[in-house]
Design a protein around this motif. Structure first.
Motif, short mmCIF file in Angstrom:
data_model
loop_
_atom_site.label_atom_id
_atom_site.label_comp_id
_atom_site.label_asym_id
_atom_site.label_seq_id
_atom_site.Cartn_x
_atom_site.Cartn_y
_atom_site.Cartn_z
N ALA A 33 28.55 28.95 48.28
CA ALA A 33 27.33 29.75 48.15
C ALA A 33 27.47 30.77 47.02
CB ALA A 33 27.00 30.44 49.46
N GLY A 34 28.64 31.41 46.94
CA GLY A 34 28.87 32.38 45.87
C GLY A 34 28.84 31.74 44.50
N GLY A 35 29.43 30.57 44.38
CA GLY A 35 29.44 29.86 43.10
C GLY A 35 28.05 29.47 42.65
N ILE A 36 27.28 28.92 43.58
CA ILE A 36 25.91 28.53 43.23
C ILE A 36 25.07 29.76 42.91
CG2 ILE A 36 23.79 27.53 44.18
CD1 ILE A 36 25.65 25.56 45.71
N ALA A 37 25.25 30.82 43.69
CA ALA A 37 24.46 32.04 43.48
C ALA A 37 24.75 32.67 42.12
CB ALA A 37 24.75 33.05 44.60
N ILE A 38 26.02 32.72 41.73
CA ILE A 38 26.33 33.38 40.46
C ILE A 38 25.79 32.58 39.28
CG2 ILE A 38 28.61 32.43 39.94
CD1 ILE A 38 29.39 35.42 39.38
N LEU A 54 32.69 31.21 35.98
CA LEU A 54 32.99 31.88 37.25
C LEU A 54 32.42 31.08 38.43
CD1 LEU A 54 34.51 34.41 38.03
CD2 LEU A 54 32.39 35.69 37.85
N GLY A 55 31.20 30.59 38.28
CA GLY A 55 30.57 29.80 39.34
C GLY A 55 31.31 28.50 39.59
N LEU A 56 31.73 27.81 38.53
CA LEU A 56 32.46 26.56 38.70
C LEU A 56 33.82 26.78 39.35
CD1 LEU A 56 31.63 24.53 35.47
CD2 LEU A 56 30.89 24.08 37.82
N VAL A 57 34.48 27.86 39.00
CA VAL A 57 35.77 28.16 39.63
C VAL A 57 35.57 28.38 41.13
CG1 VAL A 57 37.62 29.88 39.79
CG2 VAL A 57 36.90 29.04 37.56
N PHE A 95 45.26 30.57 47.64
CA PHE A 95 43.90 31.09 47.78
C PHE A 95 43.83 32.61 47.66
CE2 PHE A 95 43.05 26.84 49.07
CZ PHE A 95 41.78 26.63 48.57
N ALA A 96 44.81 33.30 48.18
CA ALA A 96 44.83 34.76 48.05
C ALA A 96 44.90 35.17 46.58
CB ALA A 96 46.00 35.34 48.83
N VAL A 97 45.79 34.53 45.84
CA VAL A 97 45.93 34.85 44.41
C VAL A 97 44.69 34.42 43.64
CG1 VAL A 97 47.24 34.28 42.33
CG2 VAL A 97 48.45 34.82 44.45
N GLY A 98 44.15 33.24 43.96
CA GLY A 98 42.96 32.75 43.28
C GLY A 98 41.75 33.64 43.48
N ILE A 99 41.50 34.02 44.71
CA ILE A 99 40.34 34.88 44.99
C ILE A 99 40.56 36.27 44.40
CG2 ILE A 99 39.05 36.02 46.85
CD1 ILE A 99 39.37 33.40 48.43
N GLY A 100 41.79 36.76 44.45
CA GLY A 100 42.08 38.05 43.81
C GLY A 100 41.84 38.01 42.31
N ALA A 101 42.25 36.92 41.67
CA ALA A 101 42.04 36.78 40.22
C ALA A 101 40.56 36.71 39.88
CB ALA A 101 42.77 35.53 39.71
N ILE A 102 39.79 36.00 40.69
CA ILE A 102 38.35 35.92 40.46
C ILE A 102 37.71 37.31 40.62
CG2 ILE A 102 36.18 35.02 41.40
CD1 ILE A 102 37.75 32.46 42.05
N ALA A 103 38.14 38.05 41.61
CA ALA A 103 37.60 39.40 41.82
C ALA A 103 37.92 40.31 40.63
CB ALA A 103 38.15 39.99 43.11
N ALA A 106 35.72 39.23 37.67
CA ALA A 106 34.35 39.69 37.85
C ALA A 106 34.23 41.19 37.64
CB ALA A 106 33.84 39.32 39.25
N ALA A 107 35.22 41.96 38.09
CA ALA A 107 35.20 43.41 37.88
C ALA A 107 35.31 43.75 36.40
CB ALA A 107 36.34 44.06 38.67
N VAL A 108 36.19 43.06 35.68
CA VAL A 108 36.36 43.32 34.24
C VAL A 108 35.07 43.00 33.50
CG1 VAL A 108 37.54 42.49 32.18
CG2 VAL A 108 38.86 43.06 34.23
N VAL A 109 34.46 41.86 33.81
CA VAL A 109 33.21 41.48 33.17
C VAL A 109 32.12 42.50 33.47
CG1 VAL A 109 31.37 39.74 33.21
CG2 VAL A 109 33.74 39.02 33.06
N THR A 110 32.06 42.98 34.70
CA THR A 110 31.05 43.95 35.10
C THR A 110 31.26 45.29 34.40
OG1 THR A 110 30.82 42.89 37.25
CG2 THR A 110 30.02 45.14 37.06
#
Length: 115
Positions: A33-38, A54-57, A95-103, A106-110
């Motif tokens: 849902a997050g990927g499609i939403a972004i 970001l969405g595809l990841v 998954f912990a590292v992957g989701i942390g990296a995505i966060a 996203a924070a850097v881009v924002t």
């Protein structure tokens, strides 16, 4: 495996394993849902290629989470039936590292407002 009560795995552990499997599925649906939403619902978030990447990841992580959850549930089920030790949770680190990296991404881009 026999149906004798002394030979069966404790139902509480079996049900706990199933609840964990369902948690993997909920995580997968949330990532999807997050990927499609972004990609489709946040057009003002950075540039198109950043949103799509970001969405595809997130979508790929959703697919991975469902497969890892199924694999892990099968491993735990076999271990419970055989009375063997529980399998190691290597995938959880991934998954912990992957989701942390995505966060962080996203924070850097924002914060930097990358366009």
């Amino acid at each position: 495996m026999t149906d004798e009560p002394s030979q069966r795995p404790d139902e509480r552990f079996t049900l706990a394993s199933e609840r964990t499997f369902l948690a993997w599925m909920r995580t997968s649906l949330g990532l999807l849902a997050g990927g499609i939403a972004i990609v489709h619902l946040v057009p003002d978030f950075s540039t198109g290629w950043v949103r799509v990447t970001l969405g595809l990841v997130l979508i790929l992580m959703a697919a991975s989470a469902s497969m890892v959850g199924l694999r892990r549930w099968l491993q735990v089920r076999r271990a419970l039936e055989a009375g063997a030790p529980m399998p190691e949770a290597k995938e959880l680190w991934l998954f912990a590292v992957g989701i942390g990296a995505i966060a962080v991404l996203a924070a850097v881009v924002t914060v930097l407002g990358i366009e």
